[in-house]
Design a protein around this motif. Structure first.
Motif, PDB file in Angstrom:
ATOM      1  N   VAL A  79     -23.994 -13.567  48.520  1.00  0.00           N
ATOM      2  CA  VAL A  79     -22.747 -12.852  48.235  1.00  0.00           C
ATOM      3  C   VAL A  79     -22.997 -11.380  48.550  1.00  0.00           C
ATOM      4  O   VAL A  79     -23.978 -10.794  48.071  1.00  0.00           O
ATOM      5  CB  VAL A  79     -22.323 -13.017  46.762  1.00  0.00           C
ATOM      6  N   MET A  83     -19.230  -7.113  47.198  1.00  0.00           N
ATOM      7  CA  MET A  83     -18.451  -8.057  46.398  1.00  0.00           C
ATOM      8  C   MET A  83     -18.962  -8.076  44.968  1.00  0.00           C
ATOM      9  O   MET A  83     -18.186  -8.086  44.011  1.00  0.00           O
ATOM     10  CB  MET A  83     -18.530  -9.464  47.011  1.00  0.00           C
ATOM     11  N   LEU A 180     -19.056 -16.170  39.714  1.00  0.00           N
ATOM     12  CA  LEU A 180     -18.451 -16.043  41.041  1.00  0.00           C
ATOM     13  C   LEU A 180     -18.185 -17.398  41.681  1.00  0.00           C
ATOM     14  O   LEU A 180     -17.255 -17.541  42.470  1.00  0.00           O
ATOM     15  CB  LEU A 180     -19.358 -15.201  41.944  1.00  0.00           C
ATOM     16  N   ASN A 181     -18.991 -18.394  41.345  1.00  0.00           N
ATOM     17  CA  ASN A 181     -18.785 -19.728  41.908  1.00  0.00           C
ATOM     18  C   ASN A 181     -17.744 -20.538  41.145  1.00  0.00           C
ATOM     19  O   ASN A 181     -17.166 -21.479  41.687  1.00  0.00           O
ATOM     20  CB  ASN A 181     -20.105 -20.502  41.933  1.00  0.00           C
ATOM     21  N   VAL A 192     -16.251 -17.779  45.197  1.00  0.00           N
ATOM     22  CA  VAL A 192     -16.143 -16.675  46.140  1.00  0.00           C
ATOM     23  C   VAL A 192     -16.312 -17.120  47.591  1.00  0.00           C
ATOM     24  O   VAL A 192     -15.695 -16.556  48.505  1.00  0.00           O
ATOM     25  CB  VAL A 192     -17.163 -15.576  45.769  1.00  0.00           C
ATOM     26  N   GLN A 193     -17.122 -18.146  47.850  1.00  0.00           N
ATOM     27  CA  GLN A 193     -17.319 -18.595  49.230  1.00  0.00           C
ATOM     28  C   GLN A 193     -16.044 -19.217  49.788  1.00  0.00           C
ATOM     29  O   GLN A 193     -15.618 -18.888  50.905  1.00  0.00           O
ATOM     30  CB  GLN A 193     -18.473 -19.609  49.299  1.00  0.00           C
ATOM     31  N   ALA A 196     -13.518 -16.463  50.422  1.00  0.00           N
ATOM     32  CA  ALA A 196     -13.801 -15.693  51.635  1.00  0.00           C
ATOM     33  C   ALA A 196     -13.366 -16.458  52.878  1.00  0.00           C
ATOM     34  O   ALA A 196     -12.780 -15.891  53.811  1.00  0.00           O
ATOM     35  CB  ALA A 196     -15.297 -15.363  51.702  1.00  0.00           C
ATOM     36  N   SER A 203     -17.609 -15.496  55.468  1.00  0.00           N
ATOM     37  CA  SER A 203     -18.435 -16.011  54.373  1.00  0.00           C
ATOM     38  C   SER A 203     -18.529 -14.962  53.279  1.00  0.00           C
ATOM     39  O   SER A 203     -18.249 -13.771  53.490  1.00  0.00           O
ATOM     40  CB  SER A 203     -19.833 -16.358  54.881  1.00  0.00           C
ATOM     41  N   ALA A 204     -18.957 -15.384  52.110  1.00  0.00           N
ATOM     42  CA  ALA A 204     -19.140 -14.453  51.003  1.00  0.00           C
ATOM     43  C   ALA A 204     -20.170 -13.384  51.351  1.00  0.00           C
ATOM     44  O   ALA A 204     -20.081 -12.245  50.888  1.00  0.00           O
ATOM     45  CB  ALA A 204     -19.564 -15.218  49.747  1.00  0.00           C
ATOM     46  N   LEU A 207     -18.433 -10.339  53.358  1.00  0.00           N
ATOM     47  CA  LEU A 207     -17.228  -9.674  52.856  1.00  0.00           C
ATOM     48  C   LEU A 207     -17.356  -8.159  52.959  1.00  0.00           C
ATOM     49  O   LEU A 207     -18.388  -7.579  52.621  1.00  0.00           O
ATOM     50  CB  LEU A 207     -16.984 -10.074  51.402  1.00  0.00           C
ATOM     51  N   ALA A 212     -13.534  -7.520  49.586  1.00  0.00           N
ATOM     52  CA  ALA A 212     -14.141  -7.731  48.270  1.00  0.00           C
ATOM     53  C   ALA A 212     -13.225  -7.212  47.163  1.00  0.00           C
ATOM     54  O   ALA A 212     -13.089  -7.838  46.106  1.00  0.00           O
ATOM     55  CB  ALA A 212     -15.502  -7.040  48.207  1.00  0.00           C
ATOM     56  N   LEU A 215     -10.427  -9.745  46.497  1.00  0.00           N
ATOM     57  CA  LEU A 215     -10.896 -10.929  45.776  1.00  0.00           C
ATOM     58  C   LEU A 215     -11.249 -10.592  44.332  1.00  0.00           C
ATOM     59  O   LEU A 215     -10.937 -11.362  43.414  1.00  0.00           O
ATOM     60  CB  LEU A 215     -12.116 -11.536  46.490  1.00  0.00           C
TER      61      LEU A 215
END
Length: 702
Positions: A79, A83, A180-181, A192-193, A196, A203-204, A207, A212, A215
């Motif tokens: 990440v 972010m 975050l997951n 977050v993935q 993104a 991808s995270a 970012l 960021a 999100l």
């Protein structure tokens, strides 16, 4: 006064980390809170993350994604740092310096809530938020979900107790990674993935600052700040995050000013992840694969549990589908049919010797529209999308040929085969006795006369094969057909052993028939159809899945003999002669059922087999010659070779190039025969105990 005392006592407890019991509170509410906290377990039990599963073709290309929540977990080191900074800045800027709770923020929220006279959201640390999200994810019933989201002090205390225990067990980075997951980032993106990928097609790890910030702003209100719902509100929230990061010294004046001018997101580039088979390029194949997964006990004790695991377990499922051969089958369908045709067409391609199902295509697109269907015309009626097949006409003659060869009859075995014969009352031996038809006078639509087995197959002479099946008995070809995977695709029971067995009986499917014919190509080696070649869980660990199950169903020499006989069908003058091409060894058989309700062509090379069908799929079935269209034109003379055959030929012409050029093994010379003795026509007198024939097959087979 009581409110002030309650806040003071509670504040002291919070400041002490809830280590000591909460006693001596001044009213029932505070006593209840104390009891709640003391009764809580010290360890937070969390549900595994709901992770999307994916189904792949044999070459690794994606077929479909299945999920209840679109989530792709990633470790924190994947990440981007910006972010991580953004989410901490807006949600819990002192996350790395305080304990399980931010005392300043919590006390400030408590005072505000007490002043306003109600319990509001606010003041929660990232650890507390993670606990809340975990409890919501864990809730199984409506009551549990209500408790997990209730706006009460008891719920906040529950979260705090768990948060304190959690921070004793894992590091801050681990908590942030889990948060975050787990978090909802709006518009169906969880974690977050996935967010993104969804909003920015990145991808995270990649970012940028404005991405960021958007999100990070979403987690507070994933629906309200969702840019697909309200772009202006999403921008305002993003800018709040940016200003907070600037206030904390995480970004410079220049970064703030330049980022505030950037667009929030390009709505046209938002990447929706289709959920389920309906959004797949191969929806019918995909649904059949899913039906097989739901039968796999390794995925759970029952279909409901398997379905949930499939949609939440992050599985990787690799299938047998070959995109190149699938494209060949679909190109053939597109060339010879139109979606608005009243007739339907379908074809399945199987690899001999492995049972691997390479392709599955049909003329009606997937859907519920006027010219669409949810039925898969290639497979049996054992799952909701299976249609259940069609009667397959003279393609059944292949099993009578195999039975005759198994009994030692040579390929030049001659039978006088007139244009019409009277089999009324003639008895045919079955596996359990005898059967007969009291009024059965079948005839030929092609060549008649004194014919060998090879000649009769070339012309598909009905009267020859009916007499041949009388000599072999019906038990032998029915047993061989069953060994090669043939059964009634609607009732799912065995094929009926009736007088007309060799001319087509019961209902079969392109998958079933192509796989049975693949057994001849593999010199008698039968393999159950294989659609799933591997399954792995979210950690990459293999999960048990039924693999190829192969056995020698016929002696190789018997299969060699069948291949020689069916090769004659594709020689000049044969019913499949116009379907021959290239330098390939090819064999096949036509099939047309009574009243032209369906026409078939099943054929194969040594390393690829396919079966195609064109039929009326509407009940009651009607003659294809009357009111039905194919390729946008009226069907005037439906035949196995002229109507279904082109579908087969175009598919095979496009699929075989690139595969090794192999040859059929010639049968032994003694099997071919030199001077066979003609059989007599003696028949045993039927008895009253004979089973009555219950159906008739096609009398017009080409």
């Amino acid at each position: 006064m009581n409110k002030f005392i309650g806040v003071s006592v509670l504040s002291g407890a919070l400041a002490a980390g809830l280590v000591i019991p909460l006693t001596g509170l001044v009213d029932f509410g505070t006593r209840k809170m104390s009891e709640t906290v003391e009764a809580l377990p010290q360890e937070l039990e969390t549900e595994p993350l709901q992770v999307r599963s994916r189904i792949f073709a044999a070459d690794g290309s994606l077929i479909a994604t299945l999920f209840e929540q679109n989530r792709v977990p990633v470790p924190l080191n994947q990440v981007s740092s910006v972010m991580r900074q953004a989410i901490v800045a807006i949600e819990d800027s002192r996350f790395y310096s305080h304990g399980a709770l931010d005392a300043k923020g919590t006390l400030r929220a408590l005072v505000r809530n007490q002043t306003e006279g109600s319990v509001q959201q606010g003041g929660s640390s990232i650890t507390q938020q993670y606990v809340k999200l975990s409890l919501i994810a864990k809730a199984k019933t409506a009551e549990e979900r209500a408790d997990a989201t209730a706006v009460t002090y008891q719920r906040k205390l529950t979260e705090l107790r768990y948060a304190i225990a959690l921070e004793k067990e894992v590091s801050k980075d681990q908590i942030l990674e889990r948060y975050l997951n787990l978090a909802n980032f709006g518009d169906g993106a969880y974690g977050v993935q996935a967010a993104a990928q969804h909003y920015f097609r990145t991808s995270a790890a990649k970012l940028t600052l404005p991405q960021a910030a958007l999100l990070a702003g979403l987690v507070k209100n994933p629906t309200g700040y969702d840019p697909t719902n309200d772009l202006k509100r999403a921008r305002d929230r993003r800018d709040v995050v940016l200003r907070r990061m600037h206030e904390l010294g995480l970004i410079t004046d220049q970064q703030l000013n330049s980022t505030l001018k950037t667009p929030v997101v390009d709505l046209a580039k938002i990447q929706k992840v289709p959920n389920g088979c309906a959004g797949s390029r191969y929806p019918f194949y995909c649904e059949y694969v899913v039906s097989k997964l739901l039968q796999n006990p390794a995925l759970g004790p029952n279909p409901k549990a398997r379905d949930r695991y499939l949609k939440t377990g992050g599985l990787s499922v690799v299938t047998s589908l070959d995109p190149r051969i699938q494209a060949a089958a679909q190109a053939s369908i597109n060339e010879h049919t139109k979606p608005r045709d009243t007739a339907v067409a379908a074809i399945t391609v199987v690899e001999p010797g492995t049972g691997v199902v390479k392709a599955m295509a049909q003329s009606k697109p997937y859907g519920n529209g006027k010219y669409q269907t949810a039925y898969n015309y290639n497979v049996e009626k054992s799952y909701p999308g299976g249609y259940g097949g069609f009667q397959n006409g003279s393609t059944m003659k292949a099993f009578t040929i195999a039975a005759a060869i198994s009994k030692g009859l040579p390929l030049n075995y001659r039978i006088n085969s007139p244009q019409q014969i009277d089999l009324s009352g003639k008895r045919f031996q079955t596996c359990t006795g005898f059967t007969r038809d009291p009024d059965y006078k079948p005839q030929n639509s092609t060549k008649s006369g004194d014919l060998t087995m090879i000649e009769a197959a070339r012309y598909s002479t009905n009267t020859y094969f009916l007499q041949l099946s009388q000599r072999t008995g019906l038990c032998a070809p029915a047993t061989i057909a069953a060994k090669l995977g043939m059964y009634n695709a609607q009732s799912l029971g065995p094929l009926d052993q009736v007088v007309s067995f060799t001319l087509g009986v019961g209902y079969t499917t392109p998958l079933m028939l192509s796989n049975a014919y693949a057994t001849f190509a593999a010199r008698g080696k039968y393999c159950t159809p294989v659609l799933i070649t591997a399954i792995k869980d979210d950690a990459g660990k293999p999960i048990s899945t039924p693999g190829p199950s192969c056995r020698q169903a016929l002696p190789p020499q018997v299969a060699d003999g069948v291949n020689r006989v069916l090769s004659a069908v594709m020689e000049p003058g044969g019913t499949g002669g116009r379907l021959n091409f290239g330098n390939w060894d090819l064999a096949g058989k036509t099939g047309t059922i009574q009243d032209n309700r369906a026409v078939w062509y099943a054929g194969y090379a040594p390393n690829l087999a396919a079966a195609s069908v064109v039929a009326d799929a509407n009940l009651p079935y009607t003659n294809l010659m009357y009111g039905h269209t194919l390729d946008g034109r009226d069907i005037r003379d439906p035949t196995g070779s002229g109507t279904a055959g082109p579908l087969w030929k175009t598919t095979m012409e496009k699929a075989l190039p690139g595969l090794p050029l192999r040859r059929f093994t010639p049968p032994p010379a003694k099997m071919v025969g030199t001077d066979p003795k003609k059989p007599g026509d003696e028949q045993k007198k039927p008895t009253d105990d004979d089973n009555r024939g219950r159906g008739r097959g096609n009398e017009r087979t080409r």
